[in-house]
Motif scaffolding. Structure first.
Motif, mmCIF file in Angstrom:
data_model
loop_
_atom_site.group_PDB
_atom_site.id
_atom_site.type_symbol
_atom_site.label_atom_id
_atom_site.label_comp_id
_atom_site.label_asym_id
_atom_site.label_seq_id
_atom_site.Cartn_x
_atom_site.Cartn_y
_atom_site.Cartn_z
ATOM 1 N N UNK A 226 13.403 9.354 -9.929
ATOM 2 C CA UNK A 226 13.446 9.017 -11.349
ATOM 3 C C UNK A 226 12.403 9.790 -12.112
ATOM 4 N N UNK A 227 12.295 9.539 -13.410
ATOM 5 C CA UNK A 227 11.263 10.195 -14.190
ATOM 6 C C UNK A 227 9.927 9.574 -13.812
ATOM 7 N N UNK A 228 8.869 10.242 -14.214
ATOM 8 C CA UNK A 228 7.528 9.742 -13.900
ATOM 9 C C UNK A 228 7.352 8.338 -14.482
ATOM 10 N N UNK A 229 7.863 8.173 -15.696
ATOM 11 C CA UNK A 229 7.727 6.881 -16.351
ATOM 12 C C UNK A 229 8.445 5.795 -15.563
ATOM 13 N N UNK A 230 9.617 6.112 -15.123
ATOM 14 C CA UNK A 230 10.371 5.115 -14.349
ATOM 15 C C UNK A 230 9.639 4.754 -13.066
ATOM 16 N N UNK A 235 6.540 0.962 -9.721
ATOM 17 C CA UNK A 235 5.482 0.629 -8.772
ATOM 18 C C UNK A 235 4.264 0.001 -9.421
ATOM 19 N N UNK A 236 4.141 0.156 -10.716
ATOM 20 C CA UNK A 236 2.964 -0.368 -11.387
ATOM 21 C C UNK A 236 1.739 0.486 -11.191
ATOM 22 N N UNK A 237 1.916 1.669 -10.678
ATOM 23 C CA UNK A 237 0.770 2.568 -10.468
ATOM 24 C C UNK A 237 0.766 3.620 -11.563
ATOM 25 N N UNK A 238 -0.417 4.150 -11.846
ATOM 26 C CA UNK A 238 -0.540 5.089 -12.949
ATOM 27 C C UNK A 238 -0.229 6.522 -12.485
ATOM 28 N N UNK A 239 -0.867 6.926 -11.406
ATOM 29 C CA UNK A 239 -0.762 8.318 -10.986
ATOM 30 C C UNK A 239 0.125 8.472 -9.749
ATOM 31 N N UNK A 240 0.533 9.674 -9.543
ATOM 32 C CA UNK A 240 1.515 9.910 -8.493
ATOM 33 C C UNK A 240 1.025 9.536 -7.094
ATOM 34 N N UNK A 241 -0.279 9.792 -6.831
ATOM 35 C CA UNK A 241 -0.729 9.469 -5.479
ATOM 36 C C UNK A 241 -0.624 7.972 -5.231
ATOM 37 N N UNK A 242 -0.930 7.203 -6.257
ATOM 38 C CA UNK A 242 -0.788 5.754 -6.128
ATOM 39 C C UNK A 242 0.660 5.364 -5.968
ATOM 40 N N UNK A 243 1.512 5.986 -6.781
ATOM 41 C CA UNK A 243 2.944 5.700 -6.705
ATOM 42 C C UNK A 243 3.460 5.990 -5.309
ATOM 43 N N UNK A 244 3.050 7.150 -4.792
ATOM 44 C CA UNK A 244 3.527 7.558 -3.473
ATOM 45 C C UNK A 244 3.110 6.539 -2.410
ATOM 46 N N UNK A 245 1.813 6.179 -2.447
ATOM 47 C CA UNK A 245 1.319 5.230 -1.444
ATOM 48 C C UNK A 245 2.051 3.903 -1.550
ATOM 49 N N UNK A 248 5.480 4.212 -0.007
ATOM 50 C CA UNK A 248 5.436 4.258 1.457
ATOM 51 C C UNK A 248 5.175 2.868 2.007
ATOM 52 N N UNK A 249 4.222 2.149 1.370
ATOM 53 C CA UNK A 249 3.926 0.781 1.828
ATOM 54 C C UNK A 249 5.175 -0.077 1.772
ATOM 55 N N UNK A 250 5.873 0.071 0.657
ATOM 56 C CA UNK A 250 7.053 -0.769 0.476
ATOM 57 C C UNK A 250 8.114 -0.444 1.558
ATOM 58 N N UNK A 251 8.281 0.872 1.794
ATOM 59 C CA UNK A 251 9.279 1.277 2.790
ATOM 60 C C UNK A 251 8.911 0.769 4.173
ATOM 61 N N UNK A 252 7.607 0.836 4.497
ATOM 62 C CA UNK A 252 7.199 0.384 5.826
ATOM 63 C C UNK A 252 7.361 -1.113 5.972
ATOM 64 N N UNK A 253 7.040 -1.838 4.887
ATOM 65 C CA UNK A 253 7.226 -3.288 4.933
ATOM 66 C C UNK A 253 8.716 -3.603 5.128
ATOM 67 N N UNK A 254 9.549 -2.829 4.407
ATOM 68 C CA UNK A 254 10.991 -3.056 4.517
ATOM 69 C C UNK A 254 11.505 -2.812 5.917
ATOM 70 N N UNK A 255 11.039 -1.730 6.541
ATOM 71 C CA UNK A 255 11.547 -1.425 7.878
ATOM 72 C C UNK A 255 10.988 -2.389 8.907
ATOM 73 N N UNK A 256 9.811 -2.981 8.603
ATOM 74 C CA UNK A 256 9.239 -3.932 9.558
ATOM 75 C C UNK A 256 10.035 -5.226 9.574
#
Lengths: 258, 698, 437
Positions: A226-230, A235-245, A248-256
């Motif tokens: 999506x766009x950066x804004x989306x 994710x509620x994070x401001x910058x991309x590194x936060x968004x990325x993390x 990843x956390x969400x995906x790992x929780x989902x797969x667990x």
């Protein structure tokens, strides 16, 4: 063309290798679905080994998907590889140049391979030499060029036939600041001419600055797009590194849990 | 815009690629200098140096004096005088020292002298070192007097001595004999058979032959080394440079890329060849060294053109093979590593043309490189036979076309770019690959280690080869195939129509399970035993047929083998030559190898059968047994596939071999009776029944 | 306080360390392994096998070929003699009743009735224009005066074959005619000539080895050093590992000598394995072609005596090749340059195959020639000319050291970047220290 087409469209794209050492299958891509429009810069963001290069190589018809399909300008990469290749320009960080040809000869060679008429090719080469300020080294052999000059030659080569889709695999890796700047300007210029640019990177600031839309890819899966804004909203994070993390956390929780 | 490229486009694009590649290649001045120009200069220099060294050695031989002690006391005086006159008339390196050699005569009459003795005799003469002795023994019991030349054949002096002394002495003896006949009968009957030879060949033909005998070998070597430079640069070099990806993402069919690159290799190879021939001819005409066949009149344009024409497909074939090798390689170095074996094989195949009495016939015409080499020679000699030459031309054109088709396949992006094995997507490809490799290694091991073991002791060596090497390879492969089947194999469904697929157990890996029930396989095996005599008859017919155009060369000494086998009892012979190979060879070829090849989903039925039969044939290590063992391997493989297990093949193989042993040992048993053909019926009927489905997969 | 002065690193441990590292990485490389291990052990036997099969195929094809021979004569006075020979040959060449091949090979004999001149006879073995083949492969022509003339055409394979068959046939007939003229068991031979060769099969084998093996040892020493030499110099440069190597806090000379040592060890290994492969294959081959009497084996004494020479050789070859390879930038260039340089070693290595050349005070110090000859005399067994062997060893050791010194000078040039000095400049720099910064 009556209806606006998507520049790139993939559906449940997967690629599986057999690892030589362990004899176990490696899933480089798992059911990746994404789409890019014309006039858009789409960034594939992810760490090394996430599957970015595999995706881009499937789109440029160099690898065949194990399952799923991918279309470029409405053409299936498996059905019509030649036509797909006519519509794309491909450039990666590891792309080399013919050491003993000059930039001008390189452009002429690839133009001829694209089936361009000699006169039209001549004009196009001159145009590109102007556009990329290559005149001073156009007739020097590539092996004697600086890395910035080589980079400009490679870019000119990739857009020689003015492709509607430009695929760039980590285009700024290994470039100095000036060359990186050139590259970013170039990518922005492509958007202005209503072309599509699909590029992969692991440099977050580049993605933030350039991309209309961003796809975050990790372990062969598209976590979000999506766009950066989306993405910020998601994710509620401001910058991309936060968004990325966060993704990843969400995906790992989902797969667990599954 | 969406027009598909036609063949015209492909050719045009190939030319574009070729032009680009040429430009690149020609710009690398240093590499061209080192790879093309240097050899052109180096070959004549090398020939010159070796010629100089040779003449130096020759001069030293001529200057060397060899001293021989001569004791002619056993000869009647006139005969001794004749011998002396004959030997002393020659002024070459051997000098004789007339003296009595104590005890020599007694020793030579009774037993074989040894070196110690020669040294004793040689040393007791005033410290002079004699290289040999010439001792005359008196006539005895009706036998004429004899001259014994005693020397050490493991040294230059001895070799020089024997060639320089024995010849004149034998000639003298012959003349004396002739005189004796003349005295007795008025004329020597042998005289009317004396002849001299006269070569009626026109000088042009003779020179052409001399030239044509060594040109093919040079052509093959130069084409390989010259073309390799371009092939490696355009294929492997492209990959190393990082431009391959760019090239493959262009809207150009791979076949056009392959063709373009191929054209460059072809042109470079031809250029290197022409350069070398010119350099050879030039340095020969400058008198740097002798080149046979360069007389006053050359071979003539017509012959050169004809020779070039018949050799053209071979040039294409060599360049195509080079491209194929280079395209397979992942790096410059790897490509380079393939070159030496390729060169050696090429040289071996081109060498028959060097023998003047080898004729180009329809069989040799089919052998790649050998046939066209002979045609090239004959074209130069002016006696090209049209039919075999045309066949050689056609067959090498076919080989070349096949090689060219392979290049495009090898330039496959998937294979070149993906570092992990992309074959994983074809179930069992790794298993098949391992089976191929193991089969080849087993053949090498049988040939090397087995051959060595059998030279130590025939019987036990054979036992060790079969039960150690062959069985060991079979078991190892079966285990490895079972373990290494990989998750990909298990995950992907078997090709149900073929009834073969992923390996499920060790028994399955060796094909020793019993699909369809034990009784079915017992019945099959029993019927195979009855079919064996007919099969043995068919085999004999095949061998007879083959011997019409490929007879066993004479002089093969089989006596030691026959002697070693005579001591064995019949059961031991059957166990050794029938049952052992029946079990062990079947377990390896029709068991582990064939099963491994069948594990590959895309393999089909025929290619695995043909491959295992071919390796089975090669293991028997003789060109004369190739056809028979290949046919047998094919039949046994087909039976194994049809019956679903190995038992029938083991029984048939053992019984077939037993027939040969029994025919030899039990003359009362008439295995050649035509009624034995009825024995094939049960097996044929049983095999007609459909193949049982394999056991359910987990 | 900065780091204290590191303890002096001595030269020899450095050499050892570098050599071990290079060896380990080389032996992990599949190409090096292919060349040093697989090739000698598999290629030679396979090649011998191919050669045997090819010659067997050719021999078989030769056997089935039928050649045609005609008997002709110049004039009536000799017509009867010609007819008699024709009859004899026909009898000798007709196939035996038991279905086996006639001893002289397949040969058809025909008498050409009317007298003809030699020119007319010559025409019989030539291929007339527009015809496929000549009338006969060979014509035995009897002139009015003198011996038979075997008129053949050497440019025709069948004619060449016919000549060898007729030679044995006539010799057999001559002997038979003599036998027929005498009583049973009688002989008129006035003198027998016996050849008494004292050399055993083993000694003959040793002779064969002493002729061929020295040349092979030299070639293997060169081939063995070839890949490592390029890999550790130009290859290193290509892999961009040169900087890392140069940054090590060890004496540079130790570094380069370590590399040379690694190349030499690899070369020695390749030489040994090649030797084994060839001797093994040769033994196999000789047994197969039925020359079982000749034993090709290498005794422990010979091998031990060969070792010092082989050692000096590999040091020499690896120093020369490494030095040359260091002049090039890429693997490809190094490879091509050394391909030519191999010739330097090959031509003198032929010395061992020339019977006339012997180890003398003159040849001993000749580079490579002396070495090949010394190896030959060592392999031949018997008394050793210790003085000459020592001279060879000493002189070649000197060459090896000089070559190693030069190689180190060449290697020790500056770090090479894209804008490299040419090979000539580097050569000059290596020998004119003043010009180096």
């Amino acid at each position: 063309m009556s209806e606006p087409q998507l520049a790139v469209e993939t559906e449940r794209l997967a690629k599986t290798y057999l690892d030589r050492a362990t004899k176990e299958p490696v899933h480089a891509l798992k059911e990746l679905s994404l789409s890019c429009r014309y006039g858009e810069i789409y960034g594939l963001l992810g760490p090394n080994g996430a599957g970015k290069s595999t995706t881009l190589r499937i789109l440029s018809t160099m690898l065949a998907p194990s399952s799923g399909w991918a279309k470029v300008d409405g053409l299936d990469v498996r059905e019509e590889p030649l036509e797909v290749r006519r519509r794309i320009g491909f450039l990666s960080a590891t792309t080399g140049l013919y050491a003993r040809l000059t930039p001008r000869e390189t452009l002429q060679y690839f133009g001829a391979l694209h089936g361009m008429e000699p006169a039209a090719l001549e004009a196009r080469v001159d145009e590109l030499l102007d556009a990329f300020r290559m005149h001073e080294f156009a007739d020097r052999r590539c092996e004697h060029l600086s890395s910035g000059q080589k980079q400009r030659t490679s870019i000119a080569r990739a857009v020689l036939h003015d492709p509607p889709l430009l695929i760039l695999d980590e285009p700024t890796t290994g470039l100095d600041i000036l060359a990186t700047g050139d590259m970013i300007e170039f990518i922005e210029a492509r958007r202005d001419s209503r072309r599509c640019v699909l590029f992969s990177t692991h440099v977050l600031s580049e993605a933030e600055r350039l991309c209309d839309r961003i796809g975050v890819i990790h372990h062969g899966r598209l976590l979000a797009s999506g766009t950066l804004a989306e993405l910020r909203e998601d994710t509620g994070e401001e910058w991309l590194d936060g968004i990325f993390k966060a993704l990843v956390r969400r995906a790992e929780a989902g797969s667990a849990t599954t | 815009m969406s027009r598909r490229p036609g063949s015209g486009d492909t050719l045009r694009l190939a030319l574009v690629v070729a032009k680009g590649e040429f430009r690149r290649l020609l710009r690398d001045k240093k590499a061209i200098l080192l790879a093309v120009v240097l050899p052109i200069l180096a070959y004549p220099a090398f020939l010159l140096a070796s010629q100089k060294l040779n003449s130096l050695g020759q001069r030293q031989i001529e200057e060397r004096e060899v001293l021989v002690a001569r004791d002619l006391g056993g000869l009647p005086a006139p005969l001794a005088e004749a011998v002396r006159a004959r030997l002393d008339a020659r002024d070459e390196g051997v000098r004789f020292d007339e003296r009595e050699i104590a005890g020599a005569r007694e020793v030579l009459e009774t037993k074989a002298p040894d070196k110690e003795r020669l040294r004793d005799w040689a040393e007791d003469a005033r410290g002079e070192a004699y290289a040999g002795l010439l001792v005359a023994l008196a006539a005895k019991d009706g036998a004429p007097p004899a001259l014994h030349l005693v020397f050490d054949g493991a040294g230059e002096d001895g070799i020089a001595l024997s060639t320089q002394v024995l010849g004149p002495l034998r000639q003298l003896a012959d003349e004396l004999e002739s005189e004796a006949y003349a005295a007795r009968l008025g004329a020597d009957p042998a005289v009317s058979f004396a002849f001299q030879s006269f070569d009626a060949a026109p000088p042009k033909d003779r020179q052409g032959l001399a030239l044509g005998r060594f040109l093919p070998l040079i052509a093959v070597l130069v084409l390989l080394s010259g073309g390799a430079f371009a092939a490696i640069d355009t294929f492997a070099g492209e990959r190393e440079q990082g431009t391959l990806e760019t090239l493959l993402s262009q809207p150009v069919p791979t076949i056009a890329l392959a063709w373009g690159k191929y054209l460059v290799v072809l042109a470079t190879a031809i250029a290197a060849w022409i350069g070398n021939v010119v350099s050879l001819v030039l340095s020969a005409s400058l008198g740097l060294f002798d080149l046979p066949g360069l007389g006053v009149e050359g071979p003539g344009t017509a012959r050169i053109l004809l020779a070039g024409l018949v050799f053209l497909p071979t040039v294409v074939l060599i360049s195509a093979s080079l491209c194929f090798l280079a395209a397979r390689a992942r790096s410059f170095r790897e490509a380079q590593a393939y070159l030496l074996p390729a060169t050696l094989v090429g040289a071996a195949l081109a060498s028959p043309a060097a023998a003047a009495d080898v004729q180009l016939d329809l069989l040799l015409a089919l052998v790649p490189l050998a046939g066209p080499s002979l045609a090239l020679r004959d074209a130069f000699a002016g006696n090209l036979q049209w039919l075999p030459a045309a066949l050689a031309f056609l067959s090498s054109s076919v080989y070349a076309a096949l090689a060219l088709r392979r290049i495009a396949v090898t330039l496959d992006a998937e294979r070149l770019l993906a570092s992990p094995s992309p074959k994983g997507m074809d179930a069992g490809a790794d298993t098949a690959q391992r089976s191929i490799r193991t089969a080849l290694v087993a053949v090498a091991a049988v040939y090397l280690a087995g051959g060595w073991l059998q030279s130590l002791d025939l019987v036990w060596g054979l036992v060790a080869t079969l039960w150690g090497l062959v069985l060991g390879a079979a078991l190892w492969l079966a285990r490895a195939n079972l373990r290494g089947r990989g998750t990909a194999d298990r995950a992907l469904p078997a090709n149900a129509a073929r009834g073969v697929g992923p390996i499920t157990s060790l028994k399955d890996a060796l094909q020793v399970c019993t699909p369809g029930g034990v009784s079915r396989h017992v019945a099959l095996a029993l019927s195979a035993v009855f079919a064996a005599p007919a099969l043995a008859q068919a085999g004999r017919h095949l061998v007879e047929l083959q011997s019409r155009f490929l007879p066993l060369p004479g002089g093969a000494d089989l006596e030691p083998i026959a002697r070693a086998l005579e001591s064995l009892s019949l059961p031991a012979l059957v166990a050794l030559f029938a049952i052992s190979p029946g079990i062990t060879e079947e377990l390896l070829f029709r068991g582990a190898v064939l099963r491994g090849l069948f594990a590959r989903a895309r393999a089909g039925i025929l290619p695995p059968l043909v491959f295992q039969a071919a390796v089975f044939a090669v293991m028997h290590a003789s060109i004369h047994r190739l056809a028979i063992t290949f046919s047998l391997g094919l039949l046994l493989g087909a039976i194994t596939y049809r019956s679903g297990a190995l038992w029938t093949a083991i029984a048939l193989h053992a019984a077939y071999n037993a027939c040969a042993v029994l025919t030899d040992r039990v003359p009362t048993l008439d295995l050649a009776h035509p009624l034995w053909w009825l024995g094939t019926l049960p097996l044929a009927l049983l095999l007609l029944r459909p193949r049982p489905a394999l056991r359910a997969r987990p | 306080m900065g780091p204290g002065r590191s303890p002096t690193i001595r030269l020899l441990p450095t050499i050892r360390l570098v050599a071990l590292k290079e060896l380990r990485s080389s032996l992990r490389d599949s190409q090096t392994l292919l060349y040093t291990l697989a090739l000698p052990l598999l290629l030679y036997p396979a090649l011998f096998w191919v050669m045997i099969q090819v010659s067997s195929l050719l021999e078989s094809r030769r056997q089935v070929r039928e050649v045609s021979v005609a008997v002709a004569y110049e004039g009536e006075p000799v017509a009867a003699r010609a007819a008699e020979l024709g009859a004899r040959l026909e009898r000798a060449t007709s196939a035996p009743d038991d279905g086996t091949e006639p001893a002289a090979g397949r040969l058809s004999v025909e008498s050409v009735g009317s007298p003809r001149s030699q020119a007319e006879t010559n025409a019989l073995v030539l291929v007339p224009d527009g015809e496929k083949r000549a009338a006969f492969d060979l014509v035995l022509w009897l002139p009015n005066e003198g011996e038979w003339v075997a008129v053949h055409n050497s440019a025709q394979p069948n004619s060449a074959l016919a000549l060898t068959r007729v030679e044995t046939l006539l010799a057999d007939e001559a002997q038979r005619a003599r036998r027929e003229a005498l009583e049973e068991g009688e002989s008129l031979a006035p003198l027998a000539v016996e050849r008494r060769d004292l050399a055993s099969g083993r000694e003959q084998g040793a002779y064969l080895i002493s002729v061929m093996v020295p040349m092979l040892i030299v070639l293997m020493g060169v081939f063995g050093a070839f890949y490592p030499a390029v890999d550790l110099t130009a290859g290193e440069r290509e892999r961009k590992c040169e900087e890392t190597t140069l940054l090590l806090p060890v004496p540079r000379a130790g570094l380069w000598l370590g590399k040379l040592a690694a190349v030499a060890v690899l070369s020695l290994l390749a030489t040994a394995l090649n030797l084994f492969g060839i001797v093994f294959a040769a033994n196999h081959l000789l047994a197969m072609v039925g020359a079982g009497a000749i034993e090709v084996t290498l005794g422990a004494r010979e091998l031990l005596l060969t070792l010092p020479f082989a050692l000096v050789l590999v040091i020499l070859t690896s120093a020369v090749l490494t030095g040359l390879a260091s002049l090039t930038q890429t693997f490809k260039q190094g490879q091509s340059l050394l391909g030519g340089a191999q010739m330097l070693f090959m031509a003198p290595a032929l010395a061992s195959t020339l019977p006339g050349l012997e180890l003398t005070a003159g040849t001993a110090p000749t580079p490579i020639v002396g070495l090949a000859l010394a190896l030959r005399s060592v392999l031949r067994g018997g008394d050793l000319e210790v003085g000459l062997l020592a001279l060879t060893l000493a002189s070649h050791a000197v060459y090896a050291l000089v070559a190693a010194w030069i190689a180190v000078r060449l290697l020790a040039g500056e770090l090479h970047t894209a804008s490299d000095p040419s090979a000539l400049d580097r050569l000059r720099a290596a020998f004119m220290p003043s010009r180096r910064p």
